[in-house]
Design an enzyme around this catalytic site. Structure first.
Site, mmCIF file in Angstrom:
data_model
loop_
_atom_site.group_PDB
_atom_site.id
_atom_site.type_symbol
_atom_site.label_atom_id
_atom_site.label_comp_id
_atom_site.label_asym_id
_atom_site.label_seq_id
_atom_site.Cartn_x
_atom_site.Cartn_y
_atom_site.Cartn_z
ATOM 1 N N TYR A 138 10.206 -20.960 48.852
ATOM 2 C CA TYR A 138 11.283 -21.471 49.694
ATOM 3 C C TYR A 138 11.987 -20.351 50.463
ATOM 4 O O TYR A 138 12.504 -20.577 51.547
ATOM 5 C CB TYR A 138 12.322 -22.199 48.830
ATOM 6 N N LYS A 188 1.575 -21.067 37.258
ATOM 7 C CA LYS A 188 0.190 -21.075 37.748
ATOM 8 C C LYS A 188 -0.318 -19.645 37.593
ATOM 9 O O LYS A 188 -0.824 -19.007 38.534
ATOM 10 C CB LYS A 188 0.157 -21.564 39.209
ATOM 11 N N ASP A 220 -0.883 -27.805 37.223
ATOM 12 C CA ASP A 220 -1.761 -28.975 37.388
ATOM 13 C C ASP A 220 -1.856 -29.759 36.078
ATOM 14 O O ASP A 220 -1.749 -30.990 36.057
ATOM 15 C CB ASP A 220 -3.144 -28.561 37.925
ATOM 16 N N ASP A 244 10.293 -28.973 42.264
ATOM 17 C CA ASP A 244 10.525 -30.011 43.272
ATOM 18 C C ASP A 244 9.511 -31.136 43.105
ATOM 19 O O ASP A 244 9.860 -32.316 43.058
ATOM 20 C CB ASP A 244 10.405 -29.378 44.668
ATOM 21 N N ASP A 248 10.005 -35.228 41.242
ATOM 22 C CA ASP A 248 9.757 -36.522 41.895
ATOM 23 C C ASP A 248 8.723 -37.321 41.104
ATOM 24 O O ASP A 248 8.853 -38.544 40.952
ATOM 25 C CB ASP A 248 9.255 -36.324 43.337
HETATM 26 C C1 IPM Z 1 15.168 -31.623 46.739
HETATM 27 C C2 IPM Z 1 14.709 -31.730 48.169
HETATM 28 C C3 IPM Z 1 14.922 -30.410 48.886
HETATM 29 C C4 IPM Z 1 14.009 -29.383 48.215
HETATM 30 C C5 IPM Z 1 14.693 -30.400 50.395
HETATM 31 C C6 IPM Z 1 15.434 -31.485 51.091
HETATM 32 C C7 IPM Z 1 15.075 -29.067 50.981
HETATM 33 O O1 IPM Z 1 13.378 -32.169 48.229
HETATM 34 O O2 IPM Z 1 16.333 -31.266 46.509
HETATM 35 O O3 IPM Z 1 14.397 -31.937 45.822
HETATM 36 O O4 IPM Z 1 12.818 -29.282 48.549
HETATM 37 O O5 IPM Z 1 14.515 -28.653 47.363
HETATM 38 MN MN MN Z 2 12.612 -32.845 46.300
#
Ligand code: IPM
Ligand code: MN
Ligand code: NAD
Length: 356
Positions: A138, A188, A220, A244, A248
């Site tokens: 990032y 990784k 993975d 990240d 999700d």
């Molecule tokens: C999160 C989001 C952010 C990230 C984006 C919007 C910059 O996906 O907070 O999970 O990738 O950290």
């Molecule tokens: Mn995210």
């Protein structure tokens, strides 16, 4: 306690308004907050020409904690970097040095049927992802899109210093100590040198935590394990990008990404609290977004920044009771349950809170 409220874009302001309702309800029962609403993201860009206006940054720096909604939107994706909504959030994380991002993944029993996973996989699930938030791909340099021999090349750099690794791994161990004393570090290391260092530093830090059982997984395999048998995890600590993606994925175990709260904190304990989801342009403006991730983020704020663990527990209990009563937003709705909009869900949590 001074709280900067940054609703942002899309469903951000819609869900944040529900968390604010909950805070105001607590204020009516004796807690004292000073809430300052600030522009951020695309909304700020539209009004001021910048996604993170100086006034917002100043208010954030003055505040004891930040309640963040979401930012983004397809109309901003072609703006120069620095002016895109997402850059505001990344700048805030970096400026406040919010290196430890806590993302609890708790499957409410009432929502076991709403998950796309089998009931027996998700029932009773309670794990915590500790995601590094201020380094990695990032922020690593060099980065950019350059031209080499007449063709474009996209460049990003996965970069971690040993201090950056050590402090977030330590946060993972400390969290594990408050829980089941199991920490899984996800990297990784088989392919990437930055991750080889991650694993080596993790082993070094582990010497200070002999009471915590440490394991390692490649990312993975961790993605697979999260879907196959998530109950094996207590605390997962991992880098910015992997965290990240894995968070999700893990959100689906709970029924919806709309359920996941988060806390991002620095070494001084200052925190930014936000749901894990984005601005969800596909459902924005329709009063159908799930506000519970934002409300549960406010609960994390009460516990971690306000020193009000009882108020935090009351909010979490109010959420549980609303779910037990059968109220559901569309993303977690099942036959036999009552469909509620964003605002109605917020009102129901407030009612459950005040009724107790
Ligand atoms: C999160 C989001 C952010 C990230 C984006 C919007 C910059 O996906 O907070 O999970 O990738 O950290
Ligand atoms: Mn995210
Ligand atoms: P997203 O999280 O916004 O949406 C993914 C899917 O989940 C969508 O189908 C959406 O409708 C659904 N969803 C998300 N939150 C929900 C909620 N509370 N209730 C019900 N359903 C919900 O991710 P995306 O579509 O990849 O990104 C959209 C925009 O948001 C992009 O501009 C992205 O950069 C930005 N984003 C911002 C943040 C943040 O502010 N922290 C996080 C992720 C993405």
């Amino acid at each position: 306690m001074k709280i900067a409220v940054l609703g942002g874009d899309g469903i951000g302001p819609e869900v944040t308004a529900q968390a604010v309702k909950v805070l105001r309800a607590l204020a009516s029962r004796g807690l004292s907050f000073e809430l300052t609403e600030c522009l951020v993201g695309g909304a700020a860009y539209d009004q001021t020409g910048h996604p993170l206006p100086a006034q917002t940054l100043a208010a954030v720096q003055r505040a004891d904690a930040v309640l963040f909604g979401a930012e983004g939107g397809f109309q901003y994706e072609t703006l120069p970097r620095g002016l895109r909504p997402g850059d505001a959030l990344l700048t805030l994380r970096k400026a406040l040095d919010l290196f430890a991002n806590y993302r609890p993944v708790v499957a409410f029993r009432e929502l076991a049927g709403a998950s796309s996973f089998k009931r027996e996989v998700v029932e009773g699930l309670d794990l915590l992802i500790v995601r590094e938030l201020t380094s990695d791909l990032y922020f690593g340099e060099p980065r950019g899109i350059v031209t080499e021999n007449g063709r474009r090349v996209g460049i990003n750099t996965m970069r971690y210093t040993e201090d950056e690794i050590a402090r977030v791994v330590r946060a993972g161990f400390e969290a594990a100590r408050r829980r089941q004393r199991k920490l899984c570090s996800v990297d990784k290391a088989n392919v990437l040198e930055s991750m080889e260092l991650w694993r080596a530093v993790t082993e070094e830090v582990a010497r200070d935590y002999p009471d915590v059982a440490l394991t390692h997984l490649y990312v993975d395999a961790a993605a697979m394990a999260l879907a196959r048998n998530p109950g094996q995890f207590d605390v997962i600590v991992t880098g910015n990008l992997f965290g990240d993606i894995l968070s999700d994925e893990a959100s689906m175990l709970t029924g919806s990404i709309g359920m996941l709260p988060s806390a991002s904190v620095n070494a001084q304990g200052k925190g930014l609290y936000e749901p894990v989801h984005g601005c969800a342009p596909d459902i924005a403006g329709k009063d159908i977004a799930n506000p519970l991730g934002s409300i549960l983020s406010a609960a994390m704020m009460l516990r971690d920044s306000a020193g009000q663990p009882e108020a935090a527990a009351r909010v979490e209990d109010a959420v549980r009771r609303v779910l037990a009563d059968g109220l559901r937003t569309a993303d977690i709705h099942e036959p036999g349950c009552t469909l509620a909009g964003t605002a109605a869900m917020g009102d129901a949590v407030v009612a459950a809170l005040l009724d107790h």
